[in-house]
Design an enzyme around this catalytic site. Structure first.
Site, PDB file in Angstrom:
ATOM      1  N   GLU A 126       0.853  -1.196   0.000  1.00 23.80           N
ATOM      2  CA  GLU A 126       0.000   0.000   0.000  1.00 23.80           C
ATOM      3  C   GLU A 126       0.885   1.241   0.000  1.00 23.80           C
ATOM      4  O   GLU A 126       1.818   1.319   0.792  1.00 23.80           O
ATOM      5  CB  GLU A 126      -0.857   0.037   1.278  1.00 23.80           C
ATOM      6  CG  GLU A 126      -1.781  -1.139   1.442  1.00 23.80           C
ATOM      7  CD  GLU A 126      -2.338  -1.254   2.872  1.00 23.80           C
ATOM      8  OE1 GLU A 126      -2.004  -0.420   3.734  1.00 23.80           O
ATOM      9  OE2 GLU A 126      -3.106  -2.201   3.099  1.00 23.80           O
ATOM     10  N   LYS A 128       2.520   4.546   0.977  1.00 22.39           N
ATOM     11  CA  LYS A 128       2.592   5.124   2.329  1.00 22.39           C
ATOM     12  C   LYS A 128       2.469   6.632   2.237  1.00 22.39           C
ATOM     13  O   LYS A 128       3.370   7.314   1.760  1.00 22.39           O
ATOM     14  CB  LYS A 128       3.906   4.743   3.000  1.00 22.39           C
ATOM     15  CG  LYS A 128       4.007   5.229   4.435  1.00 22.39           C
ATOM     16  CD  LYS A 128       5.199   4.621   5.126  1.00 22.39           C
ATOM     17  CE  LYS A 128       5.199   4.865   6.623  1.00 22.39           C
ATOM     18  NZ  LYS A 128       5.293   6.265   6.994  1.00 22.39           N
ATOM     19  N   ASP A 130       2.215  10.217   4.025  1.00 19.81           N
ATOM     20  CA  ASP A 130       2.627  10.790   5.302  1.00 19.81           C
ATOM     21  C   ASP A 130       1.567  11.772   5.775  1.00 19.81           C
ATOM     22  O   ASP A 130       1.633  12.952   5.498  1.00 19.81           O
ATOM     23  CB  ASP A 130       3.987  11.471   5.126  1.00 19.81           C
ATOM     24  CG  ASP A 130       4.593  11.836   6.469  1.00 19.81           C
ATOM     25  OD1 ASP A 130       4.138  11.280   7.487  1.00 19.81           O
ATOM     26  OD2 ASP A 130       5.497  12.680   6.491  1.00 19.81           O
ATOM     27  N   TYR A 237      -6.915   1.597   6.169  1.00 21.24           N
ATOM     28  CA  TYR A 237      -5.932   0.554   5.846  1.00 21.24           C
ATOM     29  C   TYR A 237      -5.621  -0.428   6.975  1.00 21.24           C
ATOM     30  O   TYR A 237      -4.804  -1.319   6.808  1.00 21.24           O
ATOM     31  CB  TYR A 237      -4.616   1.173   5.370  1.00 21.24           C
ATOM     32  CG  TYR A 237      -3.983   2.164   6.336  1.00 21.24           C
ATOM     33  CD1 TYR A 237      -3.598   1.783   7.602  1.00 21.24           C
ATOM     34  CD2 TYR A 237      -3.758   3.472   5.953  1.00 21.24           C
ATOM     35  CE1 TYR A 237      -3.022   2.678   8.481  1.00 21.24           C
ATOM     36  CE2 TYR A 237      -3.174   4.384   6.825  1.00 21.24           C
ATOM     37  CZ  TYR A 237      -2.812   3.980   8.080  1.00 21.24           C
ATOM     38  OH  TYR A 237      -2.249   4.870   8.946  1.00 21.24           O
ATOM     39  N   LYS A 325      10.892   2.477   2.225  1.00 16.65           N
ATOM     40  CA  LYS A 325      10.911   3.901   1.897  1.00 16.65           C
ATOM     41  C   LYS A 325      11.624   4.147   0.577  1.00 16.65           C
ATOM     42  O   LYS A 325      12.553   3.429   0.219  1.00 16.65           O
ATOM     43  CB  LYS A 325      11.652   4.681   2.997  1.00 16.65           C
ATOM     44  CG  LYS A 325      10.991   4.649   4.361  1.00 16.65           C
ATOM     45  CD  LYS A 325       9.754   5.503   4.362  1.00 16.65           C
ATOM     46  CE  LYS A 325       9.289   5.867   5.750  1.00 16.65           C
ATOM     47  NZ  LYS A 325      10.182   6.722   6.478  1.00 16.65           N
ATOM     48  N   CYS A 419      33.578  20.935  27.970  1.00 13.10           N
ATOM     49  CA  CYS A 419      32.138  21.051  27.769  1.00 13.10           C
ATOM     50  C   CYS A 419      31.792  22.519  27.553  1.00 13.10           C
ATOM     51  O   CYS A 419      32.135  23.358  28.381  1.00 13.10           O
ATOM     52  CB  CYS A 419      31.411  20.510  28.994  1.00 13.10           C
ATOM     53  SG  CYS A 419      29.651  20.869  28.997  1.00 13.10           S
ATOM     54  N   CYS A 422      29.486  23.726  30.848  1.00 14.99           N
ATOM     55  CA  CYS A 422      29.957  23.877  32.227  1.00 14.99           C
ATOM     56  C   CYS A 422      31.474  23.991  32.315  1.00 14.99           C
ATOM     57  O   CYS A 422      32.012  24.256  33.388  1.00 14.99           O
ATOM     58  CB  CYS A 422      29.461  22.726  33.097  1.00 14.99           C
ATOM     59  SG  CYS A 422      30.301  21.170  32.753  1.00 14.99           S
ATOM     60  N   CYS A 437      30.920  15.114  28.476  1.00 13.39           N
ATOM     61  CA  CYS A 437      31.233  16.044  29.556  1.00 13.39           C
ATOM     62  C   CYS A 437      31.346  15.220  30.828  1.00 13.39           C
ATOM     63  O   CYS A 437      30.520  14.357  31.098  1.00 13.39           O
ATOM     64  CB  CYS A 437      30.107  17.049  29.673  1.00 13.39           C
ATOM     65  SG  CYS A 437      30.100  17.911  31.233  1.00 13.39           S
ATOM     66  N   CYS A 443      26.661  19.408  35.768  1.00 11.27           N
ATOM     67  CA  CYS A 443      26.642  20.180  34.516  1.00 11.27           C
ATOM     68  C   CYS A 443      25.204  20.610  34.234  1.00 11.27           C
ATOM     69  O   CYS A 443      24.326  19.767  34.087  1.00 11.27           O
ATOM     70  CB  CYS A 443      27.172  19.336  33.358  1.00 11.27           C
ATOM     71  SG  CYS A 443      26.945  20.124  31.757  1.00 11.27           S
TER      72      CYS A 443
HETATM   73  S1  IVH Z   1      -0.201   0.352   8.966  1.00  9.39           S
HETATM   74  C1  IVH Z   1       1.046  -1.429  13.023  1.00  9.39           C
HETATM   75  N1  IVH Z   1      -0.544   1.238   6.537  1.00  9.39           N
HETATM   76  O1  IVH Z   1       2.759   5.162   8.696  1.00  9.39           O
HETATM   77  C2  IVH Z   1       0.996  -0.846  11.661  1.00  9.39           C
HETATM   78  N2  IVH Z   1       0.431   2.721   8.097  1.00  9.39           N
HETATM   79  O2  IVH Z   1       5.198   4.579  10.159  1.00  9.39           O
HETATM   80  C3  IVH Z   1       0.265   0.434  11.613  1.00  9.39           C
HETATM   81  N3  IVH Z   1       0.916   4.960   7.222  1.00  9.39           N
HETATM   82  O3  IVH Z   1       1.452   5.635  11.911  1.00  9.39           O
HETATM   83  C4  IVH Z   1       0.364   1.206  10.395  1.00  9.39           C
HETATM   84  N4  IVH Z   1       0.195   4.581   5.173  1.00  9.39           N
HETATM   85  O4  IVH Z   1       0.403   6.951   9.998  1.00  9.39           O
HETATM   86  C5  IVH Z   1      -0.095   1.534   7.763  1.00  9.39           C
HETATM   87  N5  IVH Z   1      -0.956   1.872   4.345  1.00  9.39           N
HETATM   88  C6  IVH Z   1      -0.507   2.162   5.554  1.00  9.39           C
HETATM   89  C7  IVH Z   1       0.025   3.439   5.882  1.00  9.39           C
HETATM   90  C8  IVH Z   1       0.484   3.677   7.178  1.00  9.39           C
HETATM   91  C9  IVH Z   1       0.732   5.480   6.006  1.00  9.39           C
HETATM   92  C10 IVH Z   1       1.516   5.685   8.360  1.00  9.39           C
HETATM   93  C11 IVH Z   1       0.691   5.632   9.630  1.00  9.39           C
HETATM   94  C12 IVH Z   1       1.599   5.036  10.672  1.00  9.39           C
HETATM   95  C13 IVH Z   1       2.943   5.292  10.085  1.00  9.39           C
HETATM   96  C14 IVH Z   1       3.942   4.278  10.577  1.00  9.39           C
END
Ligand code: IVH
Length: 693
Positions: A126, A128, A130, A237, A325, A419, A422, A437, A443
């Site tokens: 899926e 990703k 942000d 998702y 990523k 440091c 301090c 330090c 400190c």
């Molecule tokens: S699953 C335990 N699916 O990525 C797994 N997350 O880095 C829960 N995110 O907090 C996340 N697209 O905000 C999942 N298709 C996707 C996603 C996704 C974006 C974000 C989500 C999560 C973060 C984790």
């Protein structure tokens, strides 16, 4: 009247829960009326929050007892000071990252090892986005509650705002379970983001740095009508808790989400075999620039939900999903200065001060240079043009110098030997890369940083005591050690006199401090700010040592590297020799132990959740040899889920040794010491027993 302390939620039976929910509904309704209609609150916001949280927590455990007049079903009654809290019964976690095919394959291999499997996985990929993750709870198909992720276990209640988002159904279409929690991402498209910023600029409103901030700012509005005017999108998702199973695979679950009326990212793909993931990854990277929204990678999830359940979590990340990523975004800019930061553990970290530059939509002004060796390796000098990169949420890094662009008259950077805060000597231990330090708790940078960490969210979480006030109180000499924070009430009048304070704020702060006198053991350990003891390790220690006295006693013994106590810490799975060494360093310093004992006198520590319950509570288990169906990590996770502690070595303190094929010396030692020996079947039988037999 002084009410009896509330029964722990886990100990409530149904009848008690139902009667308490009825009382809470009536009381909260009364307080709401007094607050909203009469403008005459009967209790403090904090006390009110506590009641709501208790109500939510009881409902989460007994969803079938949720009343039609439940406070959680009414909207618009949150205290005007902010959002009320939602507790995530199934924590909202994050994802591990990989960047290359080899790392992805390694992730799959790890999951396979955990399960003791050999076949490749079917997965779902899926895109990703942000944005912000959101949890949506539906009771009998109606949207009951919406919460942000917050710290993963507790978020903000944004129900009223979420009801204004068209992409989120208020009612699920078709058949729905009695209670289901659905998770997904709230985000803003690139075009909506640009248009919103343009209009904000025209009207003198806040301009957002990127689509993610715009989405967050739009969702977290105290006035829901503002959210209603913002162009928010949503893709569903993931699954939270559910009163009944809804699908056998993630792919089938996505289909159900569509049937219920959710938008599911149409680019999501069923990847028949994990070896096809790199092709999908390349395809997405190719399409990335043309999409209506920003994506920074692809999330891959093992399709079989049964396997997901078995795989579970490690720390804050699932073993069944990973974010692959895209390569980090880079830029070139000028290095204006190198500054030295002193962290709470005394580490001196060089920071590059940069001419501001836009890297993939974020304005970068500082980047880390890690340590002295890194500066030497890169031969980076003030005045140089440097290449920097930003990868995900991590701090921007300096990658290298553009050699051709070096101006005349630069010189190599001299790492300071003292440091900068301090003036104490800096020391760099044999074999280490970091200068530290030596000022310890004397400190100011360390004391303040330690105190800031101490009151931060994952630690004591004291509202109203931020960096600024810690600095101010420290300067005034009022707080020199953590325990001093709990002595602040004696200075209430003096605090009220400080600029920008006043009686009300002083009283609020002291109330917040009072509320945090009781703290879970793991949080307490985490709050100490010992190097390498993050939240996950603190939890391991808290579960293992169960109470502070035992912990301190064992840690002081463990200062001796040859002691049995040192071997014992190291044998806690997840705590290796390096972490044990940090603990020894901390407990070897008398001033630290003194500060700790002083603190223990003024707070009340609660045993870690899970440490005191489960059929294996208080029991120590050792696994040895190959078990017929359980892999080692799975066996360990299973034991821990039932409250047990798993260690590597057999001693008289071991309660059970579970042996499989080819068990060696541990099985013999168990027999010698008279420790109970079980096979896998015996171990499984143990788990199905009633607790405290
Ligand atoms: S699953 C335990 N699916 O990525 C797994 N997350 O880095 C829960 N995110 O907090 C996340 N697209 O905000 C999942 N298709 C996707 C996603 C996704 C974006 C974000 C989500 C999560 C973060 C984790």
């Amino acid at each position: 009247m002084n009410p009896a302390p509330p029964t722990p939620i886990e100990a409530l039976d149904e009848a008690q829960a139902a009667s308490e929910l009825a009382e809470l509904a009536a009381a909260i309704a009364r307080y709401d009326r007094a607050y909203h209609e009469l403008d005459a609150p009967l209790i403090s916001d904090a006390e009110y929050d506590l009641l709501r949280r208790r109500n939510d927590a009881i409902e989460a455990r007994f969803p079938h007892l949720i009343r039609t007049d439940s406070p959680s079903r009414r909207v618009g009654s949150a205290p005007a000071t902010g959002f009320s809290k939602v507790v995530h019964r199934v924590p909202m976690l994050s994802l591990g990252n990989v960047f290359a095919p080899g790392e992805f394959a390694e992730f799959c291999a790890r999951a396979r090892r955990f399960l003791g499997h050999s076949a490749p996985f079917a997965m779902v990929g899926e895109p990703k986005i942000d944005g912000l993750s959101l949890s949506l709870t539906y009771a009998h198909g109606r949207l009951l509650r919406a919460g942000t992720r917050g710290d993963g276990s507790e978020g903000e209640d944004v129900t009223a705002n979420v009801r204004t988002i068209a992409a989120i159904p208020a009612r699920l279409k078709g058949e729905a379970p009695a209670l289901i929690e659905i998770r997904g991402e709230v985000f803003m498209t690139k075009a909506d983001f640009l248009a919103l910023n343009a209009s904000q600029e025209r009207t003198g409103g806040k301009v957002f740095a990127n689509p993610r901030n715009a989405a967050a700012g739009s969702l977290r509005q105290l006035d829901a009508t503002v959210t209603a005017g913002r162009p928010l999108s949503f893709f569903a998702y993931a699954m939270g808790e559910s009163s009944e199973p809804v699908a056998a695979t993630h792919w089938a679950y996505l289909e159900r989400l569509r049937q219920w009326g959710f938008a599911v990212n149409p680019l999501s793909r069923h990847v028949e075999n994990e070896t096809d993931a790199p092709a999908f990854q390349a395809e997405m990277a190719e399409r990335r620039a043309g999409l209506a929204y920003d994506i920074d990678g692809v999330v891959y999830k093992i399709d079989d939900l049964g396997l997901q359940g078995r795989l579970g979590f490690v720390g804050r990340e699932p073993r069944w999903a990973i974010a692959w990523k895209f390569p980090a975004e880079q830029a070139t800019t000028k290095l204006l200065d190198i500054q030295i930061q002193v962290g709470r553990t005394g580490a001196l970290t060089p920071v590059a001060v940069l001419e501001p530059v836009n890297v993939g939509g974020v304005l970068v002004t500082r980047a880390t240079l890690h340590n002295e060796d890194e500066i030497e390796r890169l031969d980076v000098r003030v005045g140089d043009s440097v290449r920097i990169q930003r990868a995900g949420d991590v701090i921007p890094q300096v990658l290298g110098v553009v050699a051709e662009a070096r101006p005349a008259g630069t010189h190599a950077f001299q790492f300071p030997r003292r440091c900068p805060v301090c003036g104490s000597h800096a020391v760099r231990a044999e074999g280490e890369v970091v200068w530290r330090c030596s000022g310890g708790l004397t400190c100011p940078a360390q004391v303040e940083e330690r105190l800031i960490h101490f009151v931060s969210r994952g630690a004591f979480d004291i509202e109203g005591l931020g960096e600024k006030s810690v600095h101010e109180f420290h300067e005034l000499g009022w707080i020199r050690s953590p325990a001093d924070i709990f002595k602040l009430p004696a200075r209430e009048a003096a605090i009220a006199q400080l600029e920008g304070w006043g009686e009300q704020s002083a009283a609020n702060l002291l109330r917040a401090i009072g509320e945090r006198r009781r703290i879970g053991f793991a949080r307490f350990i985490y709050a100490l700010g010992i190097r390498r003891i993050g939240a996950a390790n603190a939890k391991l220690l808290a579960r293992h040592y169960t109470d502070l006295n035992t912990f301190i006693e064992r840690m002081r013994e463990a200062v001796d590297p040859a002691s049995e106590a040192r071997a014992a810490v190291t044998s806690i799975i997840g705590i290796g020799p390096a972490i044990a060494e940090e603990l020894a360093e901390f407990f070897g310093e008398a001033r630290n132990v003194e500060a700790l004992l002083e603190l223990a006198d003024v707070v009340e520590i609660e045993p870690e959740e899970g440490a005191g319950d489960g059929v294996l509570a208080g029991k120590t288990i050792v696994f040895t040899g190959t078990l017929p169906t359980l892999s080692r990590p799975e066996a360990k996770a299973l034991a821990e889920r039932h409250g047990g502690k798993v260690t590597d070595s057999v001693s008289k303190r071991t309660d059970f040794v579970v042996v499989g094929a080819d068990a060696g010396s541990k099985a013999r030692k168990a027999a010698e010491l008279g420790v109970t020996v079980l096979d896998e079947e015996g171990f499984r039988a143990l788990l199905t027993r009633e607790p405290s037999a």
